[in-house]
Design a protein around this motif. Sequence first.
Motif, short mmCIF file in Angstrom:
data_model
loop_
_atom_site.label_atom_id
_atom_site.label_comp_id
_atom_site.label_asym_id
_atom_site.label_seq_id
_atom_site.Cartn_x
_atom_site.Cartn_y
_atom_site.Cartn_z
N VAL A 44 -72.48 -12.53 -6.43
CA VAL A 44 -71.18 -12.01 -6.83
C VAL A 44 -70.22 -13.17 -7.13
O VAL A 44 -69.48 -13.14 -8.12
CB VAL A 44 -70.59 -11.10 -5.73
CG1 VAL A 44 -69.12 -10.78 -6.00
CG2 VAL A 44 -71.39 -9.80 -5.63
N LYS A 45 -70.27 -14.20 -6.29
CA LYS A 45 -69.42 -15.38 -6.53
C LYS A 45 -69.81 -16.07 -7.83
O LYS A 45 -68.93 -16.54 -8.57
CB LYS A 45 -69.55 -16.35 -5.35
CG LYS A 45 -68.90 -15.85 -4.07
CD LYS A 45 -69.04 -16.89 -2.96
CE LYS A 45 -68.32 -16.44 -1.69
NZ LYS A 45 -68.47 -17.43 -0.59
N LEU A 46 -71.11 -16.14 -8.10
CA LEU A 46 -71.58 -16.77 -9.33
C LEU A 46 -71.10 -16.00 -10.56
O LEU A 46 -70.58 -16.60 -11.52
CB LEU A 46 -73.11 -16.84 -9.32
CG LEU A 46 -73.79 -17.44 -10.55
CD1 LEU A 46 -73.41 -18.91 -10.69
CD2 LEU A 46 -75.30 -17.30 -10.46
N LEU A 47 -71.24 -14.69 -10.54
CA LEU A 47 -70.76 -13.86 -11.65
C LEU A 47 -69.25 -13.97 -11.79
O LEU A 47 -68.72 -14.08 -12.90
CB LEU A 47 -71.14 -12.39 -11.41
CG LEU A 47 -72.54 -11.95 -11.83
CD1 LEU A 47 -72.78 -10.52 -11.36
CD2 LEU A 47 -72.71 -12.03 -13.35
N ASP A 48 -68.57 -13.92 -10.66
CA ASP A 48 -67.11 -13.98 -10.69
C ASP A 48 -66.62 -15.31 -11.26
O ASP A 48 -65.65 -15.36 -12.02
CB ASP A 48 -66.56 -13.78 -9.28
CG ASP A 48 -65.05 -13.81 -9.24
OD1 ASP A 48 -64.43 -12.91 -9.86
OD2 ASP A 48 -64.49 -14.72 -8.63
N LYS A 49 -67.31 -16.40 -10.90
CA LYS A 49 -66.95 -17.72 -11.43
C LYS A 49 -67.09 -17.74 -12.95
O LYS A 49 -66.24 -18.29 -13.66
CB LYS A 49 -67.85 -18.79 -10.80
CG LYS A 49 -67.51 -20.22 -11.24
CD LYS A 49 -68.41 -21.22 -10.54
CE LYS A 49 -68.09 -22.64 -10.99
NZ LYS A 49 -68.98 -23.63 -10.33
N GLN A 50 -68.15 -17.11 -13.44
CA GLN A 50 -68.36 -17.06 -14.89
C GLN A 50 -67.26 -16.25 -15.57
O GLN A 50 -66.68 -16.69 -16.56
CB GLN A 50 -69.73 -16.43 -15.18
CG GLN A 50 -70.02 -16.21 -16.66
CD GLN A 50 -71.35 -15.51 -16.88
OE1 GLN A 50 -72.32 -15.77 -16.17
NE2 GLN A 50 -71.41 -14.62 -17.85
N TYR A 51 -66.96 -15.08 -15.03
CA TYR A 51 -65.93 -14.23 -15.63
C TYR A 51 -64.54 -14.86 -15.51
O TYR A 51 -63.72 -14.76 -16.43
CB TYR A 51 -65.92 -12.85 -14.97
CG TYR A 51 -67.16 -12.04 -15.22
CD1 TYR A 51 -67.84 -12.11 -16.44
CD2 TYR A 51 -67.69 -11.18 -14.25
CE1 TYR A 51 -68.98 -11.37 -16.68
CE2 TYR A 51 -68.83 -10.43 -14.48
CZ TYR A 51 -69.47 -10.54 -15.70
OH TYR A 51 -70.60 -9.80 -15.94
N TYR A 52 -64.29 -15.50 -14.37
CA TYR A 52 -62.98 -16.13 -14.16
C TYR A 52 -62.77 -17.28 -15.14
O TYR A 52 -61.67 -17.46 -15.70
CB TYR A 52 -62.88 -16.63 -12.72
CG TYR A 52 -61.49 -17.07 -12.32
CD1 TYR A 52 -60.42 -16.17 -12.35
CD2 TYR A 52 -61.24 -18.38 -11.90
CE1 TYR A 52 -59.15 -16.57 -11.97
CE2 TYR A 52 -59.98 -18.78 -11.51
CZ TYR A 52 -58.94 -17.87 -11.56
OH TYR A 52 -57.67 -18.27 -11.20
N GLY A 53 -63.85 -18.04 -15.38
CA GLY A 53 -63.75 -19.11 -16.35
C GLY A 53 -63.50 -18.59 -17.74
O GLY A 53 -62.70 -19.18 -18.52
#
Length: 429
Positions: free
Chosen positions: A411-420
């Motif tokens: 979830v953190k990995l996906l969120d980092k991608q979307y946040y970027g």
Amino acid sequence: MDKFMEVLENVLMPVADKLNNNRYLTALRNGFMVALPLIIFGSIFVVIANLPFLDRVLSEEGYAAYQNALGPASAATLSIMGLFVMIGIGYKMVEGRGGEAIYGGVVALASFLILTPQVVEGVGGVIPTASLGAQGMFLGIFTAFISAELYHFFVRKNLTIKMPEGVPSAVSRSFSALIPITLTLTIFLVIRLVFTFTPFETVQNFIYTIIQQPLTALGSGLPATLVAVLLIQVFWFFGLHGQIIINSVFDPIWYSLNDENLAAFQAGEELPHIVTKQFIDTFIVGIGGSGMTLAVIIAIFVAAKSRQMRELGKLGGPPGLFNVNEPVIFGLPIIMNPLVLIPWLLAPVVVAAVTYFLMSTGFAPKPAGVIVPWTTPPLLSGYLATGNNIMGSVMQLISMSIVFVIWLPFVKLLDKQYYGEELSAQATN
């Protein structure tokens, strides 16, 4: 990863497509759906009849009278669920061929009753209810398939009585079904007579010994259960409803095991099985839907910074409480998303193994055989499915914690991608 996904797609997609379009599995699945409202009705009254502490509030005689008063609700539904399933299968088989569906249901029922010994403890003219429940489930399924096919075959060969015009349609349909039904039931009568000359004596004994017992033993074990859970996840990953596909194959086994646990629960005996229909539906699927995604939504609320993920959490949270997780499956997304393949496949398999182990050691109670509606929120569903035992809720909490831990890094990995991506879009604007 791409190569692995390509292999999975090439191997599994054709298999899943054939299973989805197989008329026998479709009729089997729809037959269970016909019986489901009756099964849930009976389960509700099993729960009401076994409310906690009620035996301490009422006298022994009062409590027995209370249970006896509610007993017919489950006896007329859950205990003879095989009867409704076979009628549903016969109906759906003929309906799928464009025939008079109601005759598919009644010919399946009549064929089964012809095969059923109508003697109980030396008394004739009595149908044992055990034959209409778990013990007769497999014979009922096979009988429904074969009788519906025979009926349709005779209809297709125009072995029917044609009534003249002007005869009421109901009468005309009845006479047109006369010869196909007669021929079909005659074949089943011959089958019954043939088996009286075998060591098995009845078709029930033959099916139960040769087919049902080995399949039930296989389906109740952990290895087959883990394979089933894994396949559910794999099919969903490729956009196919894994639950429907796998249930079509395993439901006769899981429901049979469920019925045996219910009988033991009502008799106050030790529950014989861990893996049942409710083991899958309540302790695997029933925690937010397929993939147990309620814990994923919690992880989103805990760790997500991106607007996309947080909005997804708000959108998926309320339906997720009732085990509806399409917002997460299509919004995260999960389908064909390699970033979530590992937790999507791993979490339910780990939970199934841990749940099986904790139930086998006695830490958590086994499913009591009560069919809980699939939209029942987690914790409450675990409590009800284990015969009103709070440790069923605790087991679901443990499972949610396991899924949360497995999913959190992803979830953190996906969120980092979307946040970027969101920051880049803001910078561009």
